[in-house]
Design an enzyme around this catalytic site. Structure first.
Site, PDB file in Angstrom:
ATOM      1  N   GLU A 261      26.738  62.452  29.092  1.00  0.00           N
ATOM      2  CA  GLU A 261      25.982  62.767  27.854  1.00  0.00           C
ATOM      3  C   GLU A 261      25.828  64.204  27.973  1.00  0.00           C
ATOM      4  OE1 GLU A 261      25.110  60.956  30.544  1.00  0.00           O
ATOM      5  OE2 GLU A 261      23.188  61.115  31.222  1.00  0.00           O
TER       6      GLU A 261
ATOM      7  N   SER B  86      26.665  61.910  40.778  1.00  0.00           N
ATOM      8  CA  SER B  86      25.619  61.990  41.982  1.00  0.00           C
ATOM      9  C   SER B  86      25.469  60.717  42.885  1.00  0.00           C
ATOM     10  CB  SER B  86      24.338  62.436  41.367  1.00  0.00           C
ATOM     11  OG  SER B  86      23.539  61.135  40.488  1.00  0.00           O
TER      12      SER B  86
ATOM     13  N   LYS C  16      33.008  56.081  29.008  1.00  0.00           N
ATOM     14  CA  LYS C  16      31.462  56.426  28.698  1.00  0.00           C
ATOM     15  C   LYS C  16      31.442  57.840  29.166  1.00  0.00           C
ATOM     16  CE  LYS C  16      27.863  57.044  30.129  1.00  0.00           C
ATOM     17  NZ  LYS C  16      27.295  58.735  30.166  1.00  0.00           N
TER      18      LYS C  16
ATOM     19  N   CYS D 108      32.383  68.959  43.026  1.00  0.00           N
ATOM     20  CA  CYS D 108      32.236  68.153  43.958  1.00  0.00           C
ATOM     21  C   CYS D 108      33.126  68.476  45.265  1.00  0.00           C
ATOM     22  CB  CYS D 108      32.517  66.434  43.588  1.00  0.00           C
ATOM     23  SG  CYS D 108      34.076  66.565  43.568  1.00  0.00           S
TER      24      CYS D 108
ATOM     25  N   GLU E 225      22.543  68.519  48.199  1.00  0.00           N
ATOM     26  CA  GLU E 225      23.525  69.091  47.312  1.00  0.00           C
ATOM     27  C   GLU E 225      22.746  69.980  46.124  1.00  0.00           C
ATOM     28  OE1 GLU E 225      25.431  66.329  44.411  1.00  0.00           O
ATOM     29  OE2 GLU E 225      27.165  67.401  44.733  1.00  0.00           O
TER      30      GLU E 225
ATOM     31  N   PHE F 260      29.229  65.265  34.361  1.00  0.00           N
ATOM     32  CA  PHE F 260      29.392  66.353  33.104  1.00  0.00           C
ATOM     33  C   PHE F 260      30.550  67.407  33.634  1.00  0.00           C
ATOM     34  CE2 PHE F 260      26.277  68.527  36.044  1.00  0.00           C
ATOM     35  CZ  PHE F 260      26.813  69.841  36.081  1.00  0.00           C
TER      36      PHE F 260
HETATM   37  P1  NAD Z   1      25.067  62.022  37.208  1.00  0.00           P
HETATM   38  O1  NAD Z   1      24.893  61.008  38.291  1.00  0.00           O
HETATM   39  O2  NAD Z   1      23.624  62.443  36.830  1.00  0.00           O
HETATM   40  O3  NAD Z   1      25.835  61.177  35.985  1.00  0.00           O
HETATM   41  C1  NAD Z   1      26.852  60.696  36.049  1.00  0.00           C
HETATM   42  C2  NAD Z   1      27.199  59.571  34.854  1.00  0.00           C
HETATM   43  O4  NAD Z   1      26.295  58.543  35.605  1.00  0.00           O
HETATM   44  C3  NAD Z   1      26.673  59.813  33.686  1.00  0.00           C
HETATM   45  O5  NAD Z   1      27.554  59.501  32.775  1.00  0.00           O
HETATM   46  C4  NAD Z   1      25.432  59.172  33.346  1.00  0.00           C
HETATM   47  O6  NAD Z   1      25.163  58.735  32.144  1.00  0.00           O
HETATM   48  C5  NAD Z   1      25.352  58.096  34.360  1.00  0.00           C
HETATM   49  N1  NAD Z   1      24.053  57.771  35.045  1.00  0.00           N
HETATM   50  C6  NAD Z   1      23.231  58.578  35.586  1.00  0.00           C
HETATM   51  N2  NAD Z   1      22.502  58.077  36.291  1.00  0.00           N
HETATM   52  C7  NAD Z   1      22.372  56.796  36.024  1.00  0.00           C
HETATM   53  C8  NAD Z   1      21.704  55.607  36.277  1.00  0.00           C
HETATM   54  N3  NAD Z   1      20.761  55.645  37.043  1.00  0.00           N
HETATM   55  N4  NAD Z   1      21.966  54.231  36.141  1.00  0.00           N
HETATM   56  C9  NAD Z   1      23.265  54.234  35.375  1.00  0.00           C
HETATM   57  N5  NAD Z   1      23.769  55.490  34.941  1.00  0.00           N
HETATM   58  C10 NAD Z   1      23.726  56.541  35.256  1.00  0.00           C
HETATM   59  O7  NAD Z   1      26.091  63.040  37.533  1.00  0.00           O
HETATM   60  P2  NAD Z   1      26.308  64.544  36.800  1.00  0.00           P
HETATM   61  O8  NAD Z   1      25.009  65.575  36.882  1.00  0.00           O
HETATM   62  O9  NAD Z   1      26.691  64.075  35.576  1.00  0.00           O
HETATM   63  O10 NAD Z   1      27.479  65.007  37.811  1.00  0.00           O
HETATM   64  C11 NAD Z   1      27.243  65.876  38.918  1.00  0.00           C
HETATM   65  C12 NAD Z   1      27.533  65.040  40.068  1.00  0.00           C
HETATM   66  O11 NAD Z   1      28.652  64.497  40.103  1.00  0.00           O
HETATM   67  C13 NAD Z   1      27.470  65.747  41.357  1.00  0.00           C
HETATM   68  O12 NAD Z   1      26.545  65.218  42.338  1.00  0.00           O
HETATM   69  C14 NAD Z   1      28.584  65.941  41.975  1.00  0.00           C
HETATM   70  O13 NAD Z   1      28.954  66.152  43.144  1.00  0.00           O
HETATM   71  C15 NAD Z   1      29.107  64.559  41.358  1.00  0.00           C
HETATM   72  N6  NAD Z   1      30.769  64.559  41.273  1.00  0.00           N
HETATM   73  C16 NAD Z   1      31.395  63.886  42.396  1.00  0.00           C
HETATM   74  C17 NAD Z   1      32.702  63.717  42.221  1.00  0.00           C
HETATM   75  C18 NAD Z   1      33.408  63.116  43.239  1.00  0.00           C
HETATM   76  O14 NAD Z   1      34.733  62.865  43.083  1.00  0.00           O
HETATM   77  N7  NAD Z   1      32.938  62.625  44.204  1.00  0.00           N
HETATM   78  C19 NAD Z   1      33.379  64.556  41.262  1.00  0.00           C
HETATM   79  C20 NAD Z   1      32.746  65.129  40.285  1.00  0.00           C
HETATM   80  C21 NAD Z   1      31.225  65.187  40.288  1.00  0.00           C
END
Ligand code: NAD
Length: 490
Positions: A177, A227, A174, A282, A383, A150
């Site tokens: 959400e 994450s 994708k 991140c 985190e 997000f």
């Molecule tokens: P999130 O993990 O909740 O969701 C990320 C994506 O994965 C979404 O599109 C979601 O629909 C999907 N998703 C989530 N859980 C899933 C599962 N169990 N199975 C399949 N799909 C799933 O992350 P968020 O809250 O949207 O974003 C924040 C996180 O992203 C933080 O942990 C941040 O550090 C990380 N992030 C990392 C980087 C990087 O480059 N390393 C960059 C930006 C954000």
């Protein structure tokens, strides 16, 4: 009327047949701004099939012709930058300048991918044996999909999309959400490119939609950012299904502050890293390790900066820290501050329980500064993903580096110092893939890979630059011989 988000499949906007839709709420104003469908597997299948068909022709479009679409996309993104930056504020809670910043980074990736005719060049050797030549070609892998987080709704898909497209693949996005609107707006621009149908597509959804992507046999590569638990799960399932995967995970980024650092500039830069984007980057620095005499002086400077930070709605003038993404997220962060207190940390500045006038219902959490955070406790390792900065102390640079390296994540580590020798030692010994020296957010430019390590990354090839080109291409090695005596005589 509330905007109903649509999927973009096979060159057309289509209403999803989803039975569930998620409300998208502006985190600053708490206004309902859209509903996003949780697309079922059949819609992923429709996109994958359209992409498979489109790929047969798209891969044979010459690279210099493919990048013409990217030149046009860059122009459209530039023309719509203001509206897209506002969209990032409205759905994500960040400030307008942060929205502009992420758009600039997205555009930078489009620019770099325009170099694909050179970036995807192969190599060759003449006469590896008498009369035999050997060549390496790069060919697109086919249909690829990207699963976005997000926190940078405009930028993060662009760590992958321009490279996938330019190197001859068909690509499905994708979006998160939680923040799907800005990508839909970007796809309204994609629609104007007149790309062949099925080359770029957008499918909204959450976990079930992702699983349909991961299980679809026609989708050959998965790029994901999110994450660590989600990155690990997605990487595992993609790999079990025989797909190529690159999954960038969460972070807990430390910074070492040496006594010889320029405290004023270090404070200004670190406050922006820790509290900018409401700590939801991140590459946000979240743990400050002061060395020797740096502790007292940095703590004093940083307490002042934390108290002075201007919190508010991201479209209002002068705001430096916007809202966190949701009420649940705010409650989770507040709870973690409580855990820190229970673990023995001192709350030097408490951001809980404050409101922004005019936006009393908004998800605002004011910057929070913790001191004496125990290095072995939960808060030192978890985190938080909010505007919370934790201080701990070390007597020497070696002790500080040991603290930096004593964590599961490896996204970024930074040092503030006036000593080249200290900086060099840190850069060599710190276990992280992105290093900042007197820099607060060491985000690689588009012409470098985004190099997370350890639990911050699952895979081999990262997003951006030559890593992305390698990820979206397969190598083909050709060994060939053309004896004159086998040719028809003229
Ligand atoms: P999130 O993990 O909740 O969701 C990320 C994506 O994965 C979404 O599109 C979601 O629909 C999907 N998703 C989530 N859980 C899933 C599962 N169990 N199975 C399949 N799909 C799933 O992350 P968020 O809250 O949207 O974003 C924040 C996180 O992203 C933080 O942990 C941040 O550090 C990380 N992030 C990392 C980087 C990087 O480059 N390393 C960059 C930006 C954000």
């Amino acid at each position: 009327m509330t905007k109903q988000l649509l999927n973009y499949i096979n060159g057309e906007w289509v209403a999803s047949k989803a039975t569930t839709r998620l409300p998208i709420i502006n985190p600053g104003t708490m206004e309902l701004i859209a509903n996003a469908p949780l697309s079922p597997a059949m819609e992923v299948d429709a996109a994958a099939q359209a992409a498979t068909t489109a790929f047969q022709k798209w891969r044979r479009v010459p690279a210099p012709d493919r990048i013409q679409y990217l030149f046009k996309l860059k122009q459209l993104l530039e023309e719509n930058l203001d509206a897209l930056a506002r969209s990032c504020v409205e759905e994500c809670g960040k400030t307008y300048n942060e929205g502009v910043g992420e758009l600039r980074r997205a555009i930078e990736n489009v620019e770099v991918a325009c170099g694909i005719p050179m970036l995807m060049q192969g190599r060759n050797n003449e006469d590896i044996a008498r009369g035999i030549d050997e060549h390496l070609f790069r060919q697109p892998i086919g249909v690829a999909a990207m699963i976005a987080p997000f926190n940078f709704p405009a930028m993060i898909p662009f760590w992958f999309l321009p490279y996938a497209l330019a190197s001859g693949n068909c690509f499905i996005v994708k979006p998160s959400e939680k923040c799907p609107i800005t990508q839909q707006r970007i796809f309204e621009l994609v629609d104007k490119l007149n790309l062949p149908s099925g080359v770029l597509q957008l499918v909204h959804g959450a976990k079930d939609t992702v699983e349909a992507i991961l299980d679809h046999p026609a989708i050959r590569a998965i790029s994901m950012v999110g994450s660590t638990p989600a990155a690990r799960a997605i990487y595992t399932r993609a790999a079990a299904n025989g797909k190529r995967a690159q999954c960038q995970g969460g972070a807990k980024n430390p910074v070492v502050i040496m006594p010889d650092a320029d405290m004023e500039s270090a404070t200004r830069i670190l406050a922006d890293s820790a509290y900018g984007c409401a700590g939801q980057r991140c590459l946000a620095l979240s743990v400050g390790i002061t060395v020797g005499e740096a502790h007292d002086v940095f703590r004093e400077h940083f307490t002042k900066a934390t108290n002075e930070r201007v919190v508010g709605y991201g479209l209002d003038q002068g705001v430096e820290t916007g809202a966190v993404i949701s009420a649940e997220s705010k409650a989770r962060i507040e709870e973690l501050i409580g855990v820190a207190e229970a673990e023995g940390a001192t709350v030097l500045v408490d951001g809980r329980g404050k409101t922004v006038p005019g936006y009393e219902q908004g998800n605002f959490l004011f910057p929070t500064l913790l001191d004496n955070v125990p290095p072995q406790g939960n808060i030192a390792r978890t985190e938080i993903f909010g505007p919370v900065f934790s201080l701990m102390h070390a007597n020497t640079l070696e002790e500080a580096i040991a603290l930096v390296n004593d964590r599961a994540y490896g996204n970024m580590a930074c040092i503030f110092t006036a000593s080249g020798a200290s900086a060099r030692q840190f850069r060599t010994e710190a276990h992280a893939g992105n290093i900042g020296v007197n820099i607060g957010v060491a985000a690689p430019m588009a012409f470098y890979p985004f190099s997370g390590w350890a639990d911050s990354f699952f895979g081999d090839l990262h997003g951006q630059a030559e890593h992305a080109v390698e990820f979206f291409t397969e190598t083909k090695v050709v060994v060939e011989r053309w004896p004159r005596e086998w040719s028809r005589k003229f």
